[in-house]
Motif scaffolding. Structure first.
Motif, mmCIF file in Angstrom:
data_model
loop_
_atom_site.group_PDB
_atom_site.id
_atom_site.type_symbol
_atom_site.label_atom_id
_atom_site.label_comp_id
_atom_site.label_asym_id
_atom_site.label_seq_id
_atom_site.Cartn_x
_atom_site.Cartn_y
_atom_site.Cartn_z
ATOM 1 N N THR A 100 -37.933 -24.905 -58.174
ATOM 2 C CA THR A 100 -38.087 -24.466 -59.775
ATOM 3 C C THR A 100 -37.192 -25.331 -60.430
ATOM 4 O O THR A 100 -36.379 -26.040 -59.904
ATOM 5 N N MET A 101 -37.539 -25.384 -61.852
ATOM 6 C CA MET A 101 -36.777 -26.374 -62.749
ATOM 7 C C MET A 101 -35.329 -26.343 -62.413
ATOM 8 O O MET A 101 -34.379 -27.395 -62.320
ATOM 9 N N ALA A 102 -34.661 -24.998 -62.599
ATOM 10 C CA ALA A 102 -33.495 -24.716 -62.408
ATOM 11 C C ALA A 102 -32.816 -25.405 -61.113
ATOM 12 O O ALA A 102 -31.745 -25.911 -60.979
ATOM 13 N N GLU A 103 -33.674 -25.016 -59.870
ATOM 14 C CA GLU A 103 -33.195 -25.460 -58.689
ATOM 15 C C GLU A 103 -33.046 -27.049 -58.614
ATOM 16 O O GLU A 103 -32.322 -27.586 -57.772
ATOM 17 N N GLY A 104 -34.116 -27.601 -59.160
ATOM 18 C CA GLY A 104 -34.196 -29.201 -59.341
ATOM 19 C C GLY A 104 -33.049 -29.708 -60.184
ATOM 20 O O GLY A 104 -32.285 -30.686 -59.576
ATOM 21 N N LYS A 105 -32.762 -28.987 -61.102
ATOM 22 C CA LYS A 105 -31.661 -29.448 -61.990
ATOM 23 C C LYS A 105 -30.175 -29.235 -60.997
ATOM 24 O O LYS A 105 -29.322 -30.381 -61.083
ATOM 25 N N ASP A 106 -30.205 -28.096 -60.469
ATOM 26 C CA ASP A 106 -28.892 -28.025 -59.766
ATOM 27 C C ASP A 106 -28.746 -29.072 -58.406
ATOM 28 O O ASP A 106 -27.783 -29.443 -58.160
ATOM 29 N N TYR A 107 -29.894 -29.170 -57.817
ATOM 30 C CA TYR A 107 -29.958 -30.122 -56.529
ATOM 31 C C TYR A 107 -29.576 -31.389 -57.217
ATOM 32 O O TYR A 107 -28.468 -31.997 -56.378
ATOM 33 N N CYS A 108 -30.018 -32.032 -58.438
ATOM 34 C CA CYS A 108 -29.439 -33.156 -58.790
ATOM 35 C C CYS A 108 -28.010 -33.088 -59.061
ATOM 36 O O CYS A 108 -27.445 -34.020 -58.617
ATOM 37 N N GLU A 109 -27.515 -31.986 -59.711
ATOM 38 C CA GLU A 109 -26.100 -32.240 -60.115
ATOM 39 C C GLU A 109 -25.095 -31.962 -58.908
ATOM 40 O O GLU A 109 -24.136 -32.715 -58.797
ATOM 41 N N ARG A 110 -25.742 -31.444 -57.821
ATOM 42 C CA ARG A 110 -24.682 -31.451 -56.789
ATOM 43 C C ARG A 110 -24.703 -32.561 -55.915
ATOM 44 O O ARG A 110 -23.801 -33.136 -55.404
ATOM 45 N N LYS A 111 -26.063 -33.330 -55.904
ATOM 46 C CA LYS A 111 -26.040 -34.543 -55.478
ATOM 47 C C LYS A 111 -25.017 -35.634 -56.149
ATOM 48 O O LYS A 111 -24.451 -36.542 -55.503
ATOM 49 N N ILE A 112 -24.956 -35.683 -57.494
ATOM 50 C CA ILE A 112 -24.451 -36.497 -58.267
ATOM 51 C C ILE A 112 -22.935 -36.366 -58.000
ATOM 52 O O ILE A 112 -22.202 -37.279 -57.894
ATOM 53 N N ASN A 113 -22.711 -35.060 -57.974
ATOM 54 C CA ASN A 113 -21.029 -34.925 -57.703
ATOM 55 C C ASN A 113 -20.671 -35.232 -56.177
ATOM 56 O O ASN A 113 -19.538 -35.705 -56.183
ATOM 57 N N LEU A 114 -21.440 -35.098 -55.385
ATOM 58 C CA LEU A 114 -21.136 -35.581 -53.955
ATOM 59 C C LEU A 114 -20.819 -37.070 -53.859
ATOM 60 O O LEU A 114 -20.095 -37.445 -53.380
ATOM 61 N N LEU A 115 -21.844 -37.634 -54.590
ATOM 62 C CA LEU A 115 -21.742 -39.194 -54.450
ATOM 63 C C LEU A 115 -20.406 -39.833 -55.432
ATOM 64 O O LEU A 115 -20.006 -40.674 -54.932
ATOM 65 N N LYS A 116 -20.242 -38.879 -56.593
ATOM 66 C CA LYS A 116 -19.012 -39.336 -57.141
ATOM 67 C C LYS A 116 -17.820 -39.190 -56.220
ATOM 68 O O LYS A 116 -17.058 -40.134 -56.485
ATOM 69 N N SER A 117 -17.805 -38.192 -55.561
ATOM 70 C CA SER A 117 -16.796 -37.924 -54.780
ATOM 71 C C SER A 117 -16.603 -39.042 -53.746
ATOM 72 O O SER A 117 -15.525 -39.347 -53.308
#
Length: 151
Positions: A100-117
């Motif tokens: 879903t759109m919300a799941e897609g946005k959440d996936y992107c945010e989680r990956k961005i946070n993981l990469l920044k960490s």
């Protein structure tokens, strides 16, 4: 006096010239590999941020809206938005998952946070390795200068 990475300068001063050269070459190589990894993380983070922004933009468009759909970086074709609540998420190695759109946005945010960490951790390791390489280089130069003065 201790370096940030745990190798003490007095320990380096006791090393032979060959060992110092090897240590410096090894740490320089590791620093270069870490820099490549940092560049790859920056690129991946940038792509995910662009994807997240695109999802946000897509969620604001009404169903049936005419738009240009990118096929490549420079080739766009006309299209019509069918269902803005379902998106395909590229999870790597050619695999896509419908979310879903919300799941897609959440996936992107989680990956961005993981990469920044991961980026922050790699910066810390690269800084320590660079410090070791620099200290080994200084000691190596001093030993070579002593050797030249002795002959």
């Amino acid at each position: 006096m201790a370096s940030k990475a745990g190798i003490r300068v007095p320990e380096m001063e006791k090393m032979s010239i060959e060992h110092l050269k090897a240590l410096k070459e090894q740490t320089d190589l590791e620093v270069n590999l870490l820099q490549d990894s940092l560049n790859n993380i920056r690129t991946a983070t940038s792509r995910l941020e662009i994807a997240s922004a695109a999802l946000n933009d897509l969620s604001l468009r009404p169903q049936g809206k005419k738009m240009l759909v990118p096929l490549t970086a420079s080739l766009y074709v006309p299209g019509k938005l069918d269902d803005a609540d379902k998106v395909l998420v590229d999870v790597g190695t050619g695999y896509f998952i419908e979310k879903t759109m919300a799941e897609g946005k959440d996936y992107c945010e989680r990956k961005i946070n993981l990469l920044k960490s991961n980026y922050d951790q790699l910066v810390e390791v690269a800084t320590k390795k660079k410090s070791i390489a620099d200290e080994a280089g200084v000691i190596l130069q001093a030993k070579l200068k002593q050797l030249g003065a002795a002959t």
